[in-house]
Design an enzyme around this catalytic site. Structure first.
Site, PDB file in Angstrom:
ATOM      1  N   ASP A 199       0.828  -1.202   0.000  1.00 18.66           N
ATOM      2  CA  ASP A 199       0.000   0.000   0.000  1.00 18.66           C
ATOM      3  C   ASP A 199       0.865   1.255   0.000  1.00 18.66           C
ATOM      4  OD1 ASP A 199      -2.048   1.816   0.178  1.00 18.66           O
ATOM      5  OD2 ASP A 199      -2.587   1.348   2.248  1.00 18.66           O
ATOM      6  N   ASP A 410      -1.652   5.416  -6.146  1.00 17.99           N
ATOM      7  CA  ASP A 410      -1.911   4.620  -4.941  1.00 17.99           C
ATOM      8  C   ASP A 410      -2.095   3.145  -5.297  1.00 17.99           C
ATOM      9  OD1 ASP A 410      -2.716   3.551  -2.544  1.00 17.99           O
ATOM     10  OD2 ASP A 410      -4.211   5.078  -2.115  1.00 17.99           O
TER      11      ASP A 410
END
Length: 533
Positions: A199, A410
């Protein structure tokens, strides 16, 4: 990016080190640099029995910082040779062919030799502020970096692997939180395998820990800090406890943390330090980092993909992210990754590169500015000026000035998300170009009875600040339906975000070499066949 040439350079570096002589500890002044060190003592050559000592004690290595110029590297080499370093391997190609290798490798040999010959005194690695000490074994790095495999959840190398599922199941089942890619390393002493959800949009790295107050079901054994000799709680009084905004103090004066993801998912536990070990993508060596701050999660609730992750690996730009912590030891603040598409043979891994080996270069590279946004430091923002559908350009904002840092890169998200107004303009234009009935309609999601939209859907191009353009083919803008006999538009509106920012997730970034250079504030994209990295 690792290559056969890099491996050869590393091998040569090790040969240079192991064939060098080692002396008893010699002291010198605090300024160990070519132009100023006048009181350093010359190196005295040791006996043959001491020739392999250089790599054994202390496990610290003195190497040049990655961005040091060739002129300074050569000055360090010349000074070290003058001070008595055995430089024969650098000029005598009959012994070890160091003479035709990179200056960085040769300077690393000289600097590490001098450091060891001066009792491994930290000042012996100063070299006018151009050297630094690292615990990273040179066998695992090239010029201050290393690479690892990223494991798809349906890979046979993943603990999540289900032998009864096929690769098509992975591309048909599109996860809302994008948890398709895992990064593997070991945690603790003795090391225990850990598979964490990659992440780049969060800061803290955490894993589920025993004892569990409330833990989701996990396929692999839950990490037990009581069985690791290198685990250490962080106290409330420590500066480390103040690096995270959401900490509190327990009755035992231990630093507690809370990390929240979205509306319902959260992890609560203790901030601690631990040793982590990365295996290299070549499988020949490992890279160890000690005293890494992480979250030991004893209360983890709300997770949708409960069995599919052992924790989260935070790779954002915050102070506590794993990236930020290892950067200080690599000497350069950059990383890159190349994600294989969801329908790739699960035996083929994506790649992630840390440090100087993460450079994204060559034909086809486009770059744009990395934008810092105050209280959102753990995210990587760029500025999107508009989007083209085919040849039609649609500006990001039609009536107001474009805000800097309006688009987030992201890996923790799956799809592209856009502000509502822009989304409706883009989706309407895509539907007009395709000119086929949608079947079935899922709210604002447009699906078609086509297994592939290649040759049917238009190319969608992202226009970034500075003129960078990144074209996305239909394989990155349409994903398969659950049954595999249709395709759905993979760009969505960002109603859940509650602001005017957009997001570029992992699905759209597949087969793109993405480089994030924090030092120089640049994000680079290069269309790449990631299966061949």
């Amino acid at each position: 990016m690792a290559s056969n040439t890099s491996i050869l350079l590393l091998t040569t570096f090790l040969l240079c080190l192991t064939t060098s002589t080692y002396s008893d500890g010699l002291s010198h002044g605090t300024n160990s640099n070519p132009s100023q060190l006048g009181n350093g003592k010359r190196v005295v050559k040791a006996t043959e029995s001491e020739t392999t000592v250089i790599l054994k004690p202390s496990k610290k290595y003195c190497v040049p910082k990655p961005r040091v110029s060739d002129e300074i590297l050569q000055a360090n080499i010349d000074w070290g040779c003058k001070m008595g370093v055995d430089c024969d391997p650098l000029v005598n190609t009959k012994e070890v062919s160091c003479s035709d290798k990179s200056l960085w490798i040769k300077a690393a040999y000289v600097m590490n030799y001098f450091f060891n010959a001066n009792a491994r005194n930290e000042s012996a690695c100063d070299f006018n502020k151009t050297g630094f000490l690292t615990r990273i074994n040179p066998k695992a790095t090239n010029n201050g970096g290393f690479s690892v495999d990223l494991i798809h959840r349906d890979s046979p190398n993943s603990p999540l692997y289900n032998s009864h599922k096929t690769p098509n199941d992975a591309q048909a089942s599109v996860s809302a939180d994008g948890s398709n890619y895992l990064i593997k390393f070991s945690i603790g002493t003795p090391p225990k395998e850990f598979y964490g959800f990659l992440d780049t949009g969060s800061d803290l790295t955490w894993t589920q820990c025993l004892p569990c107050e409330s833990c989701y079901k996990q396929l692999n054994p839950i990490y037990d800090p009581a069985k690791s000799s290198s685990y250490k709680d962080i106290s409330c009084q420590s500066k480390q406890c103040r690096l995270l905004d959401t900490t509190s103090c327990s009755s035992k004066q231990i630093c507690n943390y809370t990390s929240v993801y979205g509306r319902y998912d959260q992890s609560k536990g203790v901030l601690a330090t631990e040793t982590i070990t990365f295996g290299s993508s070549s499988g020949n060596s490992s890279t160890v980092f000690d005293n890494i701050i992480f979250g030991c999660g004893h209360n983890n609730t709300g997770w949708i993909l409960k069995e599919r992750q052992m924790g989260i690996v935070g790779l954002g730009d915050g102070n506590l992210s794993l990236i930020s912590q290892i950067f200080s030891r690599l000497g350069t603040n950059k990383f890159s990754y190349c994600l294989v598409p969801a329908n790739t043979n699960p035996n083929i891994s994506s790649k992630m590169y840390f440090g100087s080996v993460s450079e994204v270069s060559g034909d086809g590279v486009v770059s744009t500015a990395l934008v810092s946004k105050g209280n959102q430091k753990n995210h990587y923002f760029v500025t999107l000026e508009g989007i083209s559908v085919g040849n039609k350009f649609i500006p990001y904002n039609s009536s107001t000035r474009i805000s800097k840092g309006n688009f987030r890169v992201d890996s923790g998200m799956r799809s592209i998300s856009l502000p509502d107004d822009l989304y409706f303009l883009i989706s309407r234009e895509v539907m007009t170009v395709i000119n086929l009935p949608t079947d079935p309609p899922f709210g604002t999601v447009h699906c078609y009875k086509k297994k592939s939209m290649v040759g049917i859907a238009p190319i969608i191009t992202l226009h970034f600040e500075g003129g960078a353009k990144l074209p996305l083919g239909p394989e990155k803008t349409f994903h398969p339906t659950l049954g595999g006999d249709g395709s759905c538009f993979a760009i969505h509106q960002n109603g859940d975000i509650g602001n005017n920012d957009g997001i570029m997730g992992s699905f759209a970034l597949s087969n793109t070499f993405v480089g994030i250079d924090i030092d120089n504030k640049i994000v680079s994209f290069k269309p790449t066949d990631c299966t061949k990295q």
